[in-house]
Design an enzyme around this catalytic site. Structure first.
Site, PDB file in Angstrom:
ATOM      1  N   TYR A   1      -9.958 -10.356  -4.996  1.00 56.57           N
ATOM      2  CA  TYR A   1      -8.638  -9.705  -5.021  1.00 56.57           C
ATOM      3  C   TYR A   1      -7.958  -9.965  -6.367  1.00 56.57           C
ATOM      4  O   TYR A   1      -7.412  -9.050  -6.994  1.00 56.57           O
ATOM      5  CB  TYR A   1      -7.812 -10.280  -3.871  1.00 56.57           C
ATOM      6  CG  TYR A   1      -6.431  -9.696  -3.698  1.00 56.57           C
ATOM      7  CD1 TYR A   1      -6.239  -8.503  -3.012  1.00 56.57           C
ATOM      8  CD2 TYR A   1      -5.308 -10.351  -4.200  1.00 56.57           C
ATOM      9  CE1 TYR A   1      -4.960  -7.982  -2.826  1.00 56.57           C
ATOM     10  CE2 TYR A   1      -4.029  -9.838  -4.021  1.00 56.57           C
ATOM     11  CZ  TYR A   1      -3.864  -8.654  -3.335  1.00 56.57           C
ATOM     12  OH  TYR A   1      -2.602  -8.150  -3.171  1.00 56.57           O
TER      13      TYR A   1
HETATM   14  N1  LIG Z   1       1.557  -7.876   1.712  1.00 58.23           N
HETATM   15  C1  LIG Z   1       1.649  -8.648   0.654  1.00 58.23           C
HETATM   16  O1  LIG Z   1       2.051  -9.816   0.743  1.00 58.23           O
HETATM   17  C2  LIG Z   1       1.270  -8.106  -0.704  1.00 58.23           C
HETATM   18  C3  LIG Z   1       1.576  -8.881  -1.812  1.00 58.23           C
HETATM   19  C4  LIG Z   1       1.246  -8.426  -3.067  1.00 58.23           C
HETATM   20  C5  LIG Z   1       0.640  -7.208  -3.211  1.00 58.23           C
HETATM   21  N2  LIG Z   1       0.350  -6.453  -2.128  1.00 58.23           N
HETATM   22  C6  LIG Z   1      -0.297  -5.167  -2.356  1.00 58.23           C
HETATM   23  O2  LIG Z   1       0.439  -4.158  -1.716  1.00 58.23           O
HETATM   24  C7  LIG Z   1      -0.428  -3.069  -1.405  1.00 58.23           C
HETATM   25  C8  LIG Z   1      -0.204  -2.663   0.033  1.00 58.23           C
HETATM   26  O3  LIG Z   1      -0.541  -3.734   0.859  1.00 58.23           O
HETATM   27  P1  LIG Z   1       0.192  -4.029   2.244  1.00 58.23           P
HETATM   28  O4  LIG Z   1       0.505  -5.456   2.269  1.00 58.23           O
HETATM   29  O5  LIG Z   1       1.241  -3.049   2.492  1.00 58.23           O
HETATM   30  O6  LIG Z   1      -1.052  -3.837   3.232  1.00 58.23           O
HETATM   31  P2  LIG Z   1      -1.302  -2.892   4.500  1.00 58.23           P
HETATM   32  O7  LIG Z   1      -0.122  -2.892   5.407  1.00 58.23           O
HETATM   33  O8  LIG Z   1      -2.600  -3.339   5.014  1.00 58.23           O
HETATM   34  O9  LIG Z   1      -1.408  -1.461   3.861  1.00 58.23           O
HETATM   35  C9  LIG Z   1      -2.496  -1.072   3.082  1.00 58.23           C
HETATM   36  C10 LIG Z   1      -2.498   0.417   2.978  1.00 58.23           C
HETATM   37  O10 LIG Z   1      -3.559   0.795   2.120  1.00 58.23           O
HETATM   38  C11 LIG Z   1      -4.347   1.769   2.809  1.00 58.23           C
HETATM   39  N3  LIG Z   1      -5.731   1.714   2.373  1.00 58.23           N
HETATM   40  C12 LIG Z   1      -6.565   0.665   2.372  1.00 58.23           C
HETATM   41  N4  LIG Z   1      -7.771   1.044   1.916  1.00 58.23           N
HETATM   42  C13 LIG Z   1      -7.674   2.362   1.615  1.00 58.23           C
HETATM   43  C14 LIG Z   1      -8.584   3.310   1.122  1.00 58.23           C
HETATM   44  N5  LIG Z   1      -9.846   2.998   0.808  1.00 58.23           N
HETATM   45  N6  LIG Z   1      -8.153   4.582   0.946  1.00 58.23           N
HETATM   46  C15 LIG Z   1      -6.887   4.923   1.266  1.00 58.23           C
HETATM   47  N7  LIG Z   1      -5.978   4.068   1.739  1.00 58.23           N
HETATM   48  C16 LIG Z   1      -6.385   2.794   1.922  1.00 58.23           C
HETATM   49  C17 LIG Z   1      -4.200   1.429   4.264  1.00 58.23           C
HETATM   50  O11 LIG Z   1      -4.555   2.550   5.030  1.00 58.23           O
HETATM   51  P3  LIG Z   1      -5.229   2.413   6.502  1.00 58.23           P
HETATM   52  O12 LIG Z   1      -4.101   2.209   7.466  1.00 58.23           O
HETATM   53  O13 LIG Z   1      -5.928   3.708   6.674  1.00 58.23           O
HETATM   54  O14 LIG Z   1      -6.168   1.253   6.442  1.00 58.23           O
HETATM   55  C18 LIG Z   1      -2.725   1.100   4.321  1.00 58.23           C
HETATM   56  O15 LIG Z   1      -1.969   2.279   4.354  1.00 58.23           O
HETATM   57  C19 LIG Z   1      -1.836  -3.535  -1.720  1.00 58.23           C
HETATM   58  O16 LIG Z   1      -2.233  -3.028  -2.968  1.00 58.23           O
HETATM   59  C20 LIG Z   1      -1.684  -5.048  -1.785  1.00 58.23           C
HETATM   60  O17 LIG Z   1      -2.641  -5.635  -2.615  1.00 58.23           O
HETATM   61  C21 LIG Z   1       0.643  -6.873  -0.862  1.00 58.23           C
END
Ligand SMILES: NC(=O)c1ccc[n+]([C@@H]2O[C@H](COP(=O)([O-])OP(=O)(O)OC[C@H]3O[C@@H](n4cnc5c(N)ncnc54)[C@H](OP(=O)(O)O)[C@@H]3O)[C@@H](O)[C@H]2O)c1
Length: 393
Positions: A158
């Site tokens: 990651y």
């Molecule tokens: N949560 C945190 O603490 C955090 C912190 C720093 C950065 N981030 C970043 O924020 C972003 C969103 O994460 P989140 O925490 O909101 O996670 P999340 O709730 O798991 O959401 C991830 C999203 O990405 C989509 N996705 C995953 N793989 C995909 C693919 N191959 N093609 C199209 N869509 C895809 C998922 O769709 P599906 O529902 O279809 O799987 C979902 O809509 C990520 O880039 C993550 O690295 C998160």
């Protein structure tokens, strides 16, 4: 209230930060094209956000599908530019790098790095790289992470992808000046999203028999706890809105809970000091015999050293600094070269306390002053050992 003439593409809108961003932008009068992978999610979000939301169904690793999504958005936009693209969709595939299957590592990079460029290439013409379009060029917001700058252990894949995304964003920002398209990175800390539930369900049993066995689950539990108490995803959405609309955006925004401890301090501390603090917290260390050992003891005994051959003398160990601090009494041994190079033990101690506050969690490391007499040199010339519980967590 702005009119819906502003249109923004948000990838990964089905949950978490993408959902929170879509929600904030819709409320701000933006027309949101949200990417999802399932028709059920498209229907759910269309019902939730109403006419402001147009679902685009594609997997970001499927280049043809992404371009079909861009064509669909282009048809809806007519001849105007897109106001923004939020590259948010992503996954987290944790595991110790030494043992993580290469296919998993590769997929992590595919989703969180390569596919971000696929989406960017597909939508760049709509943002203004197609000079025939009317309107101001748009902005690209790339959702990175604290992991885009700091490499925590056991999330190396990651971290690699997010570091890549940050580097790519910098190059892209400069390249896209040709078209007036800005590129801005948002690096959140813990945000309470389903990404943590997904991580909890991952099967980490293949790592149980490795040297990291006892520690991987411990780290995951710690991260889960942090993540679930993170900021709500709408906070990122608000920052996205700011980055899209402010006249002079920064190139990068860090939205990190406990910012001093989780962002500022780890970035200013000397890297070796950070290494040692993390190693101590996680129990990652190599025994002087050459065997690796992972400890999780509350009372750590054993290797208090770390100095090189010929340097670990009783005299140096004796130079402990006793520090009174509102959170406890500390004694930081000061026998490494680092101390002497960086302005002496005092400086090292102050930095160490900061690091400990960040990574040891309160109660902080309490090292009781250790009389010289309890140290006996081991056979190996690299360290001293003590058999008293002089180091406590
Ligand atoms: N949560 C945190 O603490 C955090 C912190 C720093 C950065 N981030 C970043 O924020 C972003 C969103 O994460 P989140 O925490 O909101 O996670 P999340 O709730 O798991 O959401 C991830 C999203 O990405 C989509 N996705 C995953 N793989 C995909 C693919 N191959 N093609 C199209 N869509 C895809 C998922 O769709 P599906 O529902 O279809 O799987 C979902 O809509 C990520 O880039 C993550 O690295 C998160």
């Amino acid at each position: 209230m702005q009119t819906r003439s502003r249109a923004v593409v948000v990838t990964g809108a089905s949950s978490g930060i993408g959902w929170g961003t879509a929600k904030v932008l819709c409320a701000r009068g933006v027309r949101v094209f949200g990417s999802v992978r399932r028709q059920a999610d498209a229907d759910r979000l269309a019902a939730e956000f109403g006419a402001a939301f147009t679902p685009l169904i594609f997997d970001i690793t499927d280049e043809a599908a992404v371009h079909r999504g861009a064509t669909q958005a282009a048809a809806a936009l007519g001849n105007t530019t897109l106001f923004g693209l939020v590259n948010n969709a992503g996954i987290a595939a944790p595991g110790p790098l030494l043992h993580q299957p290469i296919a998993e590592f590769r997929y992590q990079l595919e989703v969180n790095l390569v596919a971000q460029l696929t989406v960017t290439q597909a939508f760049a013409p709509l943002l203004g790289a197609d000079l025939a379009r009317q309107g101001q060029p748009g902005r690209i917001i790339n959702i990175s992470s604290v992991g885009g700058k700091i490499g925590a252990p056991f999330v190396g894949a990651y971290v690699a992808a997010k570091h890549g995304l940050e580097g790519m964003s910098e190059s892209l920002r400069r390249e896209l000046m040709l078209y007036g398209i800005d590129v801005i990175v948002i690096g959140p800390g813990a945000i309470a999203t389903p990404i943590w539930d997904k991580a909890e369900k991952l099967d980490l049993s293949p790592y149980e028999k490795t040297g990291y066995g006892p520690i991987v689950a411990k780290v995951r539990d710690y991260m889960m706890a942090q993540g679930r108490h993170g900021f709500p995803p709408e906070r990122v959405g608000e920052l996205v809105w700011h980055a899209l609309t402010t006249p002079h955006p920064r190139t990068r925004y860090a939205l990190v809970p406990g910012k001093f401890m989780n962002w500022v301090l780890p970035r200013v501390l000397p890297q070796r000091l950070l290494d040692r603090t993390l190693a101590k917290q996680l129990g990652l260390r190599r025994e002087p015999t050459g065997r690796s050992r992972v400890t999780g003891h509350r009372h750590a005994t054993g290797d208090l050293g770390g100095a090189g051959p010929g340097r670990a003398t009783g005299e140096r160990i004796h130079r402990c600094q006793r520090i009174s601090h509102p959170l406890g009494v500390f004694a930081i041994k000061s026998h490494s070269d680092l101390d002497h190079r960086r302005g002496g033990p005092q400086c090292y101690t102050a930095l160490a306390i900061g690091a400990l506050m960040a990574f040891e969690q309160v109660p902080l490391l309490r090292i009781t002053p250790v009389p010289k007499s309890v140290f006996t040199p081991t056979a190996a010339p690299f360290s001293y050992r003590t058999d008293i519980d002089s180091v406590e967590y």
